[in-house]
Design an enzyme around this catalytic site. Structure first.
Site, PDB file in Angstrom:
ATOM      1  N   LYS A   1    -131.640 105.034   2.079  1.00 14.29           N
ATOM      2  CA  LYS A   1    -131.339 106.410   1.643  1.00 14.29           C
ATOM      3  C   LYS A   1    -132.463 107.373   2.009  1.00 14.29           C
ATOM      4  O   LYS A   1    -132.218 108.433   2.565  1.00 14.29           O
ATOM      5  CB  LYS A   1    -131.122 106.432   0.131  1.00 14.29           C
ATOM      6  CG  LYS A   1    -131.252 107.796  -0.497  1.00 14.29           C
ATOM      7  CD  LYS A   1    -131.257 107.721  -2.010  1.00 14.29           C
ATOM      8  CE  LYS A   1    -131.680 109.013  -2.641  1.00 14.29           C
ATOM      9  NZ  LYS A   1    -133.121 109.217  -2.761  1.00 14.29           N
ATOM     10  N   ASN A   2    -133.701 107.000   1.688  1.00 17.46           N
ATOM     11  CA  ASN A   2    -134.781 107.966   1.875  1.00 17.46           C
ATOM     12  C   ASN A   2    -135.173 108.149   3.339  1.00 17.46           C
ATOM     13  O   ASN A   2    -135.888 109.083   3.675  1.00 17.46           O
ATOM     14  CB  ASN A   2    -135.987 107.604   0.998  1.00 17.46           C
ATOM     15  CG  ASN A   2    -135.681 107.900  -0.471  1.00 17.46           C
ATOM     16  OD1 ASN A   2    -134.736 108.626  -0.783  1.00 17.46           O
ATOM     17  ND2 ASN A   2    -136.462 107.317  -1.371  1.00 17.46           N
TER      18      ASN A   2
ATOM     19  N   ASP B   1    -140.016 104.006  -7.332  1.00 15.00           N
ATOM     20  CA  ASP B   1    -138.551 103.913  -7.386  1.00 15.00           C
ATOM     21  C   ASP B   1    -138.063 102.580  -7.959  1.00 15.00           C
ATOM     22  O   ASP B   1    -136.869 102.429  -8.248  1.00 15.00           O
ATOM     23  CB  ASP B   1    -137.949 104.129  -5.986  1.00 15.00           C
ATOM     24  CG  ASP B   1    -138.230 105.528  -5.483  1.00 15.00           C
ATOM     25  OD1 ASP B   1    -138.510 106.407  -6.305  1.00 15.00           O
ATOM     26  OD2 ASP B   1    -138.178 105.727  -4.252  1.00 15.00           O
TER      27      ASP B   1
ATOM     28  N   CYS C   1    -133.250 114.309  -8.486  1.00 11.89           N
ATOM     29  CA  CYS C   1    -133.533 113.679  -9.777  1.00 11.89           C
ATOM     30  C   CYS C   1    -134.602 114.451 -10.548  1.00 11.89           C
ATOM     31  O   CYS C   1    -135.576 114.925  -9.965  1.00 11.89           O
ATOM     32  CB  CYS C   1    -134.021 112.245  -9.551  1.00 11.89           C
ATOM     33  SG  CYS C   1    -132.726 111.157  -8.997  1.00 11.89           S
TER      34      CYS C   1
ATOM     35  N   ARG D   1    -125.550 108.672  -5.609  1.00 11.11           N
ATOM     36  CA  ARG D   1    -126.422 109.311  -4.615  1.00 11.11           C
ATOM     37  C   ARG D   1    -127.188 108.278  -3.808  1.00 11.11           C
ATOM     38  O   ARG D   1    -127.659 108.585  -2.704  1.00 11.11           O
ATOM     39  CB  ARG D   1    -127.429 110.235  -5.310  1.00 11.11           C
ATOM     40  CG  ARG D   1    -126.814 111.509  -5.880  1.00 11.11           C
ATOM     41  CD  ARG D   1    -127.885 112.493  -6.307  1.00 11.11           C
ATOM     42  NE  ARG D   1    -128.982 112.447  -5.355  1.00 11.11           N
ATOM     43  CZ  ARG D   1    -130.258 112.276  -5.687  1.00 11.11           C
ATOM     44  NH1 ARG D   1    -130.618 112.145  -6.934  1.00 11.11           N
ATOM     45  NH2 ARG D   1    -131.187 112.225  -4.762  1.00 11.11           N
TER      46      ARG D   1
ATOM     47  N   ARG E   1    -141.891 118.454  -9.730  1.00  9.83           N
ATOM     48  CA  ARG E   1    -141.908 117.934  -8.357  1.00  9.83           C
ATOM     49  C   ARG E   1    -142.190 119.107  -7.415  1.00  9.83           C
ATOM     50  O   ARG E   1    -141.290 119.614  -6.746  1.00  9.83           O
ATOM     51  CB  ARG E   1    -140.570 117.257  -8.017  1.00  9.83           C
ATOM     52  CG  ARG E   1    -140.302 116.035  -8.876  1.00  9.83           C
ATOM     53  CD  ARG E   1    -138.987 115.377  -8.535  1.00  9.83           C
ATOM     54  NE  ARG E   1    -139.048 114.592  -7.320  1.00  9.83           N
ATOM     55  CZ  ARG E   1    -138.003 113.946  -6.801  1.00  9.83           C
ATOM     56  NH1 ARG E   1    -136.835 114.009  -7.399  1.00  9.83           N
ATOM     57  NH2 ARG E   1    -138.129 113.251  -5.688  1.00  9.83           N
TER      58      ARG E   1
HETATM   59  N1  EPU Z   1    -146.364 116.272  -4.854  1.00 19.01           N
HETATM   60  C1  EPU Z   1    -147.094 117.450  -5.024  1.00 19.01           C
HETATM   61  N2  EPU Z   1    -146.920 118.450  -4.099  1.00 19.01           N
HETATM   62  C2  EPU Z   1    -146.071 118.338  -3.052  1.00 19.01           C
HETATM   63  C3  EPU Z   1    -145.337 117.144  -2.894  1.00 19.01           C
HETATM   64  C4  EPU Z   1    -145.518 116.133  -3.809  1.00 19.01           C
HETATM   65  O1  EPU Z   1    -147.864 117.592  -5.961  1.00 19.01           O
HETATM   66  O2  EPU Z   1    -145.974 119.284  -2.265  1.00 19.01           O
HETATM   67  C5  EPU Z   1    -146.549 115.170  -5.804  1.00 19.01           C
HETATM   68  C6  EPU Z   1    -145.259 114.807  -6.536  1.00 19.01           C
HETATM   69  O3  EPU Z   1    -145.073 115.611  -7.680  1.00 19.01           O
HETATM   70  C7  EPU Z   1    -145.472 113.340  -6.858  1.00 19.01           C
HETATM   71  C8  EPU Z   1    -146.275 112.845  -5.664  1.00 19.01           C
HETATM   72  O4  EPU Z   1    -146.850 114.000  -5.061  1.00 19.01           O
HETATM   73  O5  EPU Z   1    -146.250 113.205  -8.011  1.00 19.01           O
HETATM   74  C9  EPU Z   1    -145.473 112.087  -4.620  1.00 19.01           C
HETATM   75  O6  EPU Z   1    -144.348 112.858  -4.240  1.00 19.01           O
HETATM   76  P1  EPU Z   1    -143.655 112.730  -2.802  1.00 19.01           P
HETATM   77  O7  EPU Z   1    -143.729 114.044  -2.139  1.00 19.01           O
HETATM   78  O8  EPU Z   1    -144.213 111.546  -2.087  1.00 19.01           O
HETATM   79  O9  EPU Z   1    -142.168 112.463  -3.224  1.00 19.01           O
HETATM   80  P2  EPU Z   1    -140.890 112.979  -2.488  1.00 19.01           P
HETATM   81  O10 EPU Z   1    -141.124 113.008  -1.021  1.00 19.01           O
HETATM   82  O11 EPU Z   1    -140.384 114.229  -3.107  1.00 19.01           O
HETATM   83  C10 EPU Z   1    -139.878 110.634  -2.067  1.00 19.01           C
HETATM   84  C11 EPU Z   1    -138.596 109.931  -2.396  1.00 19.01           C
HETATM   85  C12 EPU Z   1    -138.559 109.605  -3.876  1.00 19.01           C
HETATM   86  C13 EPU Z   1    -139.776 108.751  -4.215  1.00 19.01           C
HETATM   87  C14 EPU Z   1    -141.072 109.477  -3.798  1.00 19.01           C
HETATM   88  C15 EPU Z   1    -142.309 108.650  -4.005  1.00 19.01           C
HETATM   89  C16 EPU Z   1    -137.111 110.975  -0.833  1.00 19.01           C
HETATM   90  C17 EPU Z   1    -135.965 111.869  -0.587  1.00 19.01           C
HETATM   91  N3  EPU Z   1    -137.494 110.826  -2.082  1.00 19.01           N
HETATM   92  O12 EPU Z   1    -139.886 111.825  -2.833  1.00 19.01           O
HETATM   93  O13 EPU Z   1    -137.385 108.833  -4.060  1.00 19.01           O
HETATM   94  O14 EPU Z   1    -139.802 108.522  -5.593  1.00 19.01           O
HETATM   95  O15 EPU Z   1    -140.989 109.811  -2.391  1.00 19.01           O
HETATM   96  O16 EPU Z   1    -142.233 107.463  -3.273  1.00 19.01           O
HETATM   97  O17 EPU Z   1    -137.641 110.361   0.086  1.00 19.01           O
HETATM   98  C18 EPU Z   1    -135.608 107.917  -5.268  1.00 19.01           C
HETATM   99  O18 EPU Z   1    -135.270 107.366  -4.208  1.00 19.01           O
HETATM  100  O19 EPU Z   1    -135.105 107.646  -6.384  1.00 19.01           O
HETATM  101  C19 EPU Z   1    -136.661 108.936  -5.216  1.00 19.01           C
HETATM  102  C20 EPU Z   1    -136.876 109.796  -6.196  1.00 19.01           C
END
Ligand code: EPU
Length: 428
Positions: A22-23, A304, A116, A396, A121
């Site tokens: 998915k991701n 996750d 989610c 999802r 975030r």
């Molecule tokens: N963060 C910031 N600023 C940013 C971006 C992130 O402070 O600009 C913080 C976030 O709040 C969090 C940490 O950095 O504490 C990591 O966030 P990341 O950006 O890595 O998460 P994401 O890219 O939004 C993806 C996955 C999530 C998974 C996270 C962590 C996707 C679409 N989503 O989210 O997947 O939990 O990486 O591995 O790739 C799921 O699959 O259930 C899911 C939520």
């Protein structure tokens, strides 16, 4: 609206085949915008996030065809149509449209992403990266406006290791002028998958999968064919199911190296695991031991899988502490597990689980995708019938969930919600 009903306690055995990640999918699909000719992605999961992204690509003028698990996108006729509202708000990963549309059209308007609710975030690191490449960015009435006369390569140090920001900056940088260097980049396998697709499209990227990624911008990108990696979180979920109630579950189409942190923890708990090239065999144990877990960025234990493994730990003897260092508020499943008789306390970023406890079937609600997975696992091991609502979250991210579970010998089915149940849900 529907609910999932689970008759608990049936031991599971047999083979389950894992779908595409998915991701990765939610980034690979927007990445097709950057090409000038058709891109085919093979092995996509059958999940609602993929459907929504398909619709969004069509909204901006793309031609999209899906046959089985393959999607072909012809991006030639796409335009930089603003997407301030509507479907874009339904998934968090719509933020990848920012990087991809900025990269191709030098402008984009994208509604702030949904997805989610795991506590705050922010996307400040994505914005920081786009600005470093020369984009002007404003936030107006819940939508992000991005515009650049020209994108120029830059050196970008991420203050927070972020999967989304790393991928989004790659998307914006592959067609920028000159060299971009992303430092303190995330290293998740999905980042390598996106870099592989972009490279097959003609991009010049080095270092994906390490914490320094170098991108030399090119003028145009072309179509190609790409096979997505297997979903390590779906695979991990089935491994946890196998550990919880399996009598020999073979997980097929998995890259075991992507799950080393989970395999290590399951072994520490006393679960028997054997891994081959693209398969993992899991055998449950009646004598699980408590363990402590801390979620970390890859290759650490994935946030996750924090919620799913918490359910498994209710079966382990002793006190386990699960700490989420990525999303400190990702604990909405705990109240629901307590309704099923779990003995769990939340203290700050940690859940303290005391076991072993026999879970009891109950009516519970999935507040987010992995909370949903945690509750489904709880239903599979509980005594009696469990009813899970909030299926829109589970759909999802888990492809053909009931078919896969019933294929292993579970008794899981969907039923329409009654009018009263719909009303009750609206009020919670
Ligand atoms: N963060 C910031 N600023 C940013 C971006 C992130 O402070 O600009 C913080 C976030 O709040 C969090 C940490 O950095 O504490 C990591 O966030 P990341 O950006 O890595 O998460 P994401 O890219 O939004 C993806 C996955 C999530 C998974 C996270 C962590 C996707 C679409 N989503 O989210 O997947 O939990 O990486 O591995 O790739 C799921 O699959 O259930 C899911 C939520």
């Amino acid at each position: 609206m529907e609910k999932l009903k689970i008759a608990g306690g049936y031991p599971l055995k047999g083979t389950v085949r894992i779908s595409g990640a998915k991701n990765s999918a939610v980034a690979l699909i927007p990445a097709t915008i950057l090409a000038e000719s058709p891109v085919t992605i093979e092995g996509l999961p059958d999940i609602s996030d993929v459907e929504i992204l398909k619709d969004l690509l069509e909204e901006i003028g793309g031609k999209v065809e899906i046959s089985d698990d393959e999607m072909t996108v012809d991006p030639a006729t796409m335009i930089s149509m603003p997407l301030p509202n509507g479907k874009v708000k339904k998934l968090r990963a719509s933020y990848y449209l920012m990087g991809a549309m900025l990269g191709r059209f030098k402008k984009a308007v994208i509604g702030l992403p949904g997805g989610c609710h795991l506590g705050p975030r922010p996307i400040d690191q994505h914005i920081k990266g786009f600005e470093a490449l020369g984009a002007q960015i404003t936030n107006e009435q819940g939508a992000i406006y991005l515009r650049a006369d020209e994108l120029r390569g830059a050196r970008i140090y991420l203050d927070v290791v972020s999967v989304g920001a790393t991928i989004n900056i790659m998307l914006a940088a592959v067609r920028a002028k000159g060299r971009t260097i992303i430092e303190n980049a995330a290293k998740e396998p999905e980042i390598i998958d996106v870099a592989t697709l972009l490279t097959n499209m003609g991009a010049k990227i080095k270092g994906a999968g390490t914490d320094v990624i170098r991108i030399d911008g090119v003028d145009t990108l072309h179509g190609c064919r790409h096979t997505i990696i297997p979903d390590r979180i779906e695979a991990g979920t089935y491994m946890i199911i196998g550990a919880a109630i399996g009598e020999g579950v073979l997980i097929d189409n998995v890259i075991p190296q992507h799950l080393e942190s989970l395999i290590a923890k399951l072994r520490e708990m006393g679960v028997q695991i054997e891994s081959g090239n693209d398969q993992v065999f899991v055998n449950g144990s009646a004598n699980l031991k408590a363990v402590d877990i801390k979620t970390l960025v890859y290759p650490g234990f994935p946030t996750d899988l924090q919620q799913p493994i918490t359910t498994l730990l209710t079966k382990a003897a002793g006190s386990s502490v699960v700490t989420d260092t990525i999303y400190g508020a990702r604990f909405k499943h705990i109240d629901e597990l307590r309704r099923m008789n779990a003995n769990i306390k939340v203290e700050g970023r940690s859940a303290i689980i005391n076991g072993p406890i026999q879970l009891q079937g109950a009516k519970v609600k999935a507040s987010d995708l992995r909370a949903g997975a945690a509750l489904v696992i709880a239903g599979l091991i509980a005594e009696g019938i469990t009813e899970v609502t909030g299926l829109e979250h589970i759909d999802r991210g888990y492809s053909n969930l009931e078919e896969k579970l019933n294929g292993l010998g579970a008794t899981v089915w969907r039923e329409a919600l009654t009018k009263d149940e719909v009303e009750q849900l609206k009020n919670t």
